[in-house]
Design a protein around this motif. Structure first.
Motif, short mmCIF file in Angstrom:
data_model
loop_
_atom_site.label_atom_id
_atom_site.label_comp_id
_atom_site.label_asym_id
_atom_site.label_seq_id
_atom_site.Cartn_x
_atom_site.Cartn_y
_atom_site.Cartn_z
N UNK A 85 53.15 -50.01 96.83
CA UNK A 85 54.38 -49.55 97.49
C UNK A 85 55.51 -49.30 96.51
N UNK A 86 55.23 -48.45 95.51
CA UNK A 86 56.23 -47.95 94.59
C UNK A 86 56.18 -46.42 94.61
N UNK A 87 56.62 -45.81 93.51
CA UNK A 87 56.61 -44.34 93.41
C UNK A 87 55.85 -43.87 92.18
N UNK A 88 54.82 -44.62 91.81
CA UNK A 88 54.06 -44.31 90.60
C UNK A 88 53.30 -43.00 90.74
N UNK A 89 53.43 -42.13 89.73
CA UNK A 89 52.71 -40.87 89.70
C UNK A 89 51.61 -40.87 88.65
N UNK A 90 51.69 -41.82 87.71
CA UNK A 90 50.67 -41.94 86.68
C UNK A 90 50.68 -43.35 86.12
N UNK A 91 49.62 -43.68 85.37
CA UNK A 91 49.51 -44.99 84.73
C UNK A 91 49.42 -44.78 83.22
N UNK A 92 49.97 -45.69 82.43
CA UNK A 92 49.83 -45.58 80.98
C UNK A 92 48.42 -45.96 80.54
N UNK A 93 47.96 -45.36 79.47
CA UNK A 93 46.61 -45.68 78.97
C UNK A 93 46.54 -47.12 78.48
N UNK A 94 47.70 -47.70 78.16
CA UNK A 94 47.72 -49.08 77.66
C UNK A 94 47.30 -50.09 78.72
N UNK A 106 47.23 -50.91 93.48
CA UNK A 106 48.04 -49.70 93.26
C UNK A 106 48.22 -48.92 94.56
N UNK A 107 48.03 -49.59 95.69
CA UNK A 107 48.15 -48.92 96.99
C UNK A 107 49.56 -48.36 97.21
N UNK A 108 49.61 -47.30 98.01
CA UNK A 108 50.87 -46.74 98.48
C UNK A 108 51.78 -46.30 97.33
N UNK A 109 51.24 -45.42 96.50
CA UNK A 109 52.01 -44.81 95.43
C UNK A 109 51.81 -43.30 95.50
N UNK A 110 52.01 -42.60 94.39
CA UNK A 110 51.86 -41.15 94.37
C UNK A 110 50.89 -40.69 93.28
N UNK A 111 49.89 -41.51 93.04
CA UNK A 111 48.92 -41.22 91.98
C UNK A 111 48.03 -40.03 92.34
N UNK A 112 47.91 -39.08 91.42
CA UNK A 112 47.00 -37.95 91.60
C UNK A 112 45.79 -38.04 90.68
N UNK A 113 45.88 -38.91 89.69
CA UNK A 113 44.76 -39.11 88.75
C UNK A 113 44.89 -40.49 88.13
#
Length: 242
Positions: A85-94, A106-113
């Motif tokens: 429940x945030x606004x994450x669109x991506x994750x860092x490789x770290x 990571x539920x309820x975010x804006x991840x496309x990949x």
């Protein structure tokens, strides 16, 4: 002269100081150190958290966070990371350096990949990805041999990701409410599955279900044999050699 309209700026969010973060530390019933920053209106992960990186669990759910900083890899001993429940669109490789992580939400975010580095989380047992905008998973997910549960509901999957077939310890896959393609959609039109769709290993079925599954497999096998024999007979009449 008319005044121009003010441009709306992104919310800055609440500022979290080191002292505030320290006051948010909790001790779980099993003695784990938990940093609870949920519901704090945080728009950016505070840099001061680098001084508290020895926690076992980190909860930053239900905030306004759009980006996870690279310094997340300093939480090397973390076992539970909750970012739902945030606004994450991506994750860092770290994030792939969190080698002791057991649960990642990571539920309820804006991840496309997702980054391929997720496949480095070899101890991960639970991965929640529901309510995002995913239509594929990186092949590296198939390396998560300890994974038991993966939630993929409310995304954009049109078929079951092939990489999960490599997860021998997987017990449950939730693909609820995805636009899955059915076998009879020759025109490739998608239909929304509204009922629950789970994939489980045969060993977790009850005796009654295993018996039904065995009978179904036998039925399909017999149908295939009949179709094969029929094909031979038909081709014999047509003069086709086998």
């Amino acid at each position: 002269m008319a005044k121009g309209k003010k441009k709306k700026s992104q919310p800055k969010g609440k500022t979290i100081t080191l002292k505030m973060a320290q006051n948010s530390m909790e001790l779980t019933v099993d003695g784990k150190r938990r940093l609870n920053l949920s519901f704090q209106e945080i728009a950016a992960v505070p840099k001061c958290l680098q001084k508290l990186c020895e926690v076992d669990e980190l909860d930053m759910s239900r905030n306004l966070i759009r980006k996870i900083p690279d310094f997340i890899d300093q939480f090397v001993g973390i076992r539970v990371l909750d970012l739902h429940s945030n606004y994450l669109e991506e994750l860092p490789v770290t994030i792939g350096r969190l080698q002791n992580l057991l649960v990642l939400n990571l539920c309820n975010n804006r991840l496309t990949s997702l980054p391929n580095e997720l496949g480095l989380l070899t101890k991960l047992q639970t991965l929640h990805l529901g309510l995002n905008q995913l239509d594929t998973l990186p092949a590296s997910i198939g390396l998560l041999k300890e994974l038991r549960h993966i939630g993929l509901s409310d995304n954009r999957f049109t078929r079951v990701p092939g990489c999960i077939s490599r997860l021998n310890n997987l017990q449950k896959v939730n693909l609820d409410r995805n636009p899955m393609l059915t076998e009879d959609t020759a025109s490739q039109e998608s239909v929304m599955i509204s009922e629950s769709l789970y994939v489980v290993t045969e060993s977790f079925l009850c005796e009654h279900c295993r018996k039904k599954l065995k009978n179904k497999k036998l039925e399909i096998s017999n149908i295939n044999k009949v179709q094969f024999i029929a094909a031979i007979v038909a081709n014999m009449f047509l003069g086709v050699k086998w």
